[in-house]
Enzyme design. Structure first.
Site, PDB file in Angstrom:
ATOM      1  N   GLY A  44       0.768  -1.241   0.000  1.00 23.30           N
ATOM      2  CA  GLY A  44       0.000   0.000   0.000  1.00 23.30           C
ATOM      3  C   GLY A  44       0.797   1.288   0.000  1.00 23.30           C
ATOM      4  O   GLY A  44       0.332   2.307  -0.496  1.00 23.30           O
ATOM      5  N   GLU A  99       3.566   4.101   6.410  1.00 22.25           N
ATOM      6  CA  GLU A  99       2.318   3.338   6.229  1.00 22.25           C
ATOM      7  C   GLU A  99       1.341   4.119   5.354  1.00 22.25           C
ATOM      8  O   GLU A  99       1.332   5.344   5.377  1.00 22.25           O
ATOM      9  CB  GLU A  99       1.661   3.095   7.595  1.00 22.25           C
ATOM     10  CG  GLU A  99       1.716   1.665   8.087  1.00 22.25           C
ATOM     11  CD  GLU A  99       0.891   0.672   7.284  1.00 22.25           C
ATOM     12  OE1 GLU A  99       0.776   0.810   6.045  1.00 22.25           O
ATOM     13  OE2 GLU A  99       0.373  -0.267   7.896  1.00 22.25           O
ATOM     14  N   ASP A 100       0.530   3.388   4.630  1.00 22.41           N
ATOM     15  CA  ASP A 100      -0.479   4.046   3.804  1.00 22.41           C
ATOM     16  C   ASP A 100      -1.651   4.538   4.637  1.00 22.41           C
ATOM     17  O   ASP A 100      -2.050   5.690   4.567  1.00 22.41           O
ATOM     18  CB  ASP A 100      -0.957   3.088   2.693  1.00 22.41           C
ATOM     19  CG  ASP A 100      -1.374   1.712   3.214  1.00 22.41           C
ATOM     20  OD1 ASP A 100      -1.284   1.457   4.435  1.00 22.41           O
ATOM     21  OD2 ASP A 100      -1.800   0.874   2.395  1.00 22.41           O
ATOM     22  N   ASP A 103      -6.341   1.755   9.943  1.00 20.28           N
ATOM     23  CA  ASP A 103      -7.775   1.480  10.069  1.00 20.28           C
ATOM     24  C   ASP A 103      -8.034   1.032  11.505  1.00 20.28           C
ATOM     25  O   ASP A 103      -8.184   1.861  12.389  1.00 20.28           O
ATOM     26  CB  ASP A 103      -8.157   0.418   9.021  1.00 20.28           C
ATOM     27  CG  ASP A 103      -9.647   0.148   8.955  1.00 20.28           C
ATOM     28  OD1 ASP A 103     -10.384   0.668   9.804  1.00 20.28           O
ATOM     29  OD2 ASP A 103     -10.096  -0.581   8.053  1.00 20.28           O
ATOM     30  N   PHE A 152     -14.048   2.890   2.917  1.00 22.74           N
ATOM     31  CA  PHE A 152     -12.988   2.097   2.292  1.00 22.74           C
ATOM     32  C   PHE A 152     -12.458   2.871   1.095  1.00 22.74           C
ATOM     33  O   PHE A 152     -13.190   3.138   0.149  1.00 22.74           O
ATOM     34  CB  PHE A 152     -13.494   0.718   1.874  1.00 22.74           C
ATOM     35  CG  PHE A 152     -12.358  -0.222   1.620  1.00 22.74           C
ATOM     36  CD1 PHE A 152     -11.814  -0.956   2.655  1.00 22.74           C
ATOM     37  CD2 PHE A 152     -11.811  -0.337   0.353  1.00 22.74           C
ATOM     38  CE1 PHE A 152     -10.730  -1.806   2.427  1.00 22.74           C
ATOM     39  CE2 PHE A 152     -10.725  -1.180   0.122  1.00 22.74           C
ATOM     40  CZ  PHE A 152     -10.189  -1.909   1.166  1.00 22.74           C
ATOM     41  N   VAL A 153     -11.188   3.267   1.174  1.00 25.30           N
ATOM     42  CA  VAL A 153     -10.632   4.133   0.136  1.00 25.30           C
ATOM     43  C   VAL A 153      -9.656   3.376  -0.773  1.00 25.30           C
ATOM     44  O   VAL A 153      -9.108   2.339  -0.390  1.00 25.30           O
ATOM     45  CB  VAL A 153      -9.927   5.375   0.750  1.00 25.30           C
ATOM     46  CG1 VAL A 153     -10.949   6.315   1.350  1.00 25.30           C
ATOM     47  CG2 VAL A 153      -8.871   4.976   1.773  1.00 25.30           C
ATOM     48  N   ASP A 159      -5.566  -0.412  -2.493  1.00 24.05           N
ATOM     49  CA  ASP A 159      -6.299  -1.295  -3.400  1.00 24.05           C
ATOM     50  C   ASP A 159      -7.593  -1.808  -2.802  1.00 24.05           C
ATOM     51  O   ASP A 159      -7.811  -1.747  -1.586  1.00 24.05           O
ATOM     52  CB  ASP A 159      -5.434  -2.531  -3.698  1.00 24.05           C
ATOM     53  CG  ASP A 159      -5.341  -3.455  -2.477  1.00 24.05           C
ATOM     54  OD1 ASP A 159      -4.986  -2.961  -1.385  1.00 24.05           O
ATOM     55  OD2 ASP A 159      -5.645  -4.658  -2.595  1.00 24.05           O
ATOM     56  N   ARG A 165      -4.713   0.642  -7.448  1.00 24.93           N
ATOM     57  CA  ARG A 165      -3.539   1.227  -6.781  1.00 24.93           C
ATOM     58  C   ARG A 165      -2.953   2.386  -7.577  1.00 24.93           C
ATOM     59  O   ARG A 165      -2.309   3.264  -7.026  1.00 24.93           O
ATOM     60  CB  ARG A 165      -2.441   0.164  -6.597  1.00 24.93           C
ATOM     61  CG  ARG A 165      -2.787  -0.957  -5.629  1.00 24.93           C
ATOM     62  CD  ARG A 165      -1.528  -1.749  -5.280  1.00 24.93           C
ATOM     63  NE  ARG A 165      -1.816  -3.023  -4.629  1.00 24.93           N
ATOM     64  CZ  ARG A 165      -1.998  -3.199  -3.327  1.00 24.93           C
ATOM     65  NH1 ARG A 165      -1.948  -2.171  -2.511  1.00 24.93           N
ATOM     66  NH2 ARG A 165      -2.237  -4.397  -2.829  1.00 24.93           N
TER      67      ARG A 165
HETATM   68  P1  IMP Z   1      -5.523  -2.070  10.132  1.00 25.30           P
HETATM   69  O1  IMP Z   1      -4.653  -3.175  10.647  1.00 25.30           O
HETATM   70  O2  IMP Z   1      -6.991  -2.385  10.318  1.00 25.30           O
HETATM   71  O3  IMP Z   1      -5.154  -0.719  10.718  1.00 25.30           O
HETATM   72  O4  IMP Z   1      -5.347  -2.030   8.563  1.00 25.30           O
HETATM   73  C1  IMP Z   1      -4.236  -1.487   7.990  1.00 25.30           C
HETATM   74  C2  IMP Z   1      -3.953  -2.004   6.600  1.00 25.30           C
HETATM   75  O5  IMP Z   1      -5.136  -2.425   5.929  1.00 25.30           O
HETATM   76  C3  IMP Z   1      -3.375  -0.878   5.765  1.00 25.30           C
HETATM   77  O6  IMP Z   1      -1.977  -0.911   5.797  1.00 25.30           O
HETATM   78  C4  IMP Z   1      -3.953  -1.133   4.401  1.00 25.30           C
HETATM   79  O7  IMP Z   1      -3.068  -1.948   3.647  1.00 25.30           O
HETATM   80  C5  IMP Z   1      -5.248  -1.873   4.643  1.00 25.30           C
HETATM   81  N1  IMP Z   1      -6.412  -0.959   4.617  1.00 25.30           N
HETATM   82  C6  IMP Z   1      -7.087  -0.446   5.667  1.00 25.30           C
HETATM   83  N2  IMP Z   1      -8.089   0.350   5.287  1.00 25.30           N
HETATM   84  C7  IMP Z   1      -8.044   0.371   3.936  1.00 25.30           C
HETATM   85  C8  IMP Z   1      -8.835   1.051   2.936  1.00 25.30           C
HETATM   86  O8  IMP Z   1      -9.765   1.827   3.204  1.00 25.30           O
HETATM   87  N3  IMP Z   1      -8.475   0.820   1.646  1.00 25.30           N
HETATM   88  C9  IMP Z   1      -7.465  -0.002   1.287  1.00 25.30           C
HETATM   89  N4  IMP Z   1      -6.702  -0.650   2.188  1.00 25.30           N
HETATM   90  C10 IMP Z   1      -6.989  -0.470   3.499  1.00 25.30           C
HETATM   91 MG    MG Z   2      -3.270  -3.300   1.819  1.00 19.72          MG
END
Ligand code: IMP
Ligand code: MG
Length: 177
Positions: A44, A99-100, A103, A152-153, A159, A165
């Protein structure tokens, strides 16, 4: 997802690049004399890191790590798996995790714990997007791009099932009523 779905722009290309420039300048000011190792979390963050690194005027080095927590789903599985580990030791190094998006925060918490165990001198986090979701623990993000709503972006590296992407902006898919 079918062709009736429409992609809406959440953060446009200009706005993104301006913020990336600002974050890069902050990092440049904070790390004078101690060039950090940027650790980009794949896939990401590949576009974000490519852009921000060119805004950092320091002799930085890079490493890459790939983790998977979603599979092909839009919902985090909660289990973080390292699919590619770092190539180099980070012991005694000043590192910045790139980090991208954050969430649930699970991926970042896991990464920080995992990397802390390797005894770097310092760890900071640079995240482009921070989603507005309730979290139990506070994330330590020193360099943050944008707070965004709980959608969800896609785009700018992000992606859904590996697609979108390459969009130059951050968007989301609006289902037609
Ligand atoms: P977390 O562990 O729930 O914080 O998720 C983090 C990872 O999930 C990020 O590094 C992204 O790769 C992916 N992710 C979370 N939200 C999104 C979204 O809205 N779009 C795309 N990828 C996401
Ligand atoms: Mg991802």
């Amino acid at each position: 997802m079918n062709s009736d779905n429409k992609i809406k722009v959440l953060i446009g290309e200009e706005e993104l690049l301006e913020k990336v420039r600002e974050l890069g300048q902050k990092i440049t000011n904070d790390y004078k004399g101690i060039p950090p190792v940027l650790i980009a979390i794949l896939k990401g963050s590949f576009i974000f890191v490519a852009d921000i690194c060119r805004e950092i005027s320091l002799p930085i080095t890079f490493d890459f790590m790939a983790v998977s927590s979603y599979g092909n789903s839009k919902v985090s599985s909660g289990v973080v798996r390292i699919t590619k580990d770092l190539d180099f030791s980070i012991e005694g190094k000043d590192i910045i995790i790139i980090e991208d998006i954050i969430d649930s925060g699970r991926t970042l918490n896991y990464l920080i714990k995992n990397l802390e165990a390797r005894n770097p001198k310092s760890i900071e986090v640079c995240a482009l997007l921070d989603k507005d979701v309730p979290r139990k623990t506070k994330n330590k993000v020193k360099y943050k791009g944008f707070d965004i709503p709980n959608k969800f972006v896609i785009g700018y590296g992000l992606d859904v099932a590996e697609k979108y992407r390459n969009l130059p902006y951050i968007g989301y898919i609006e289902d037609k009523e």
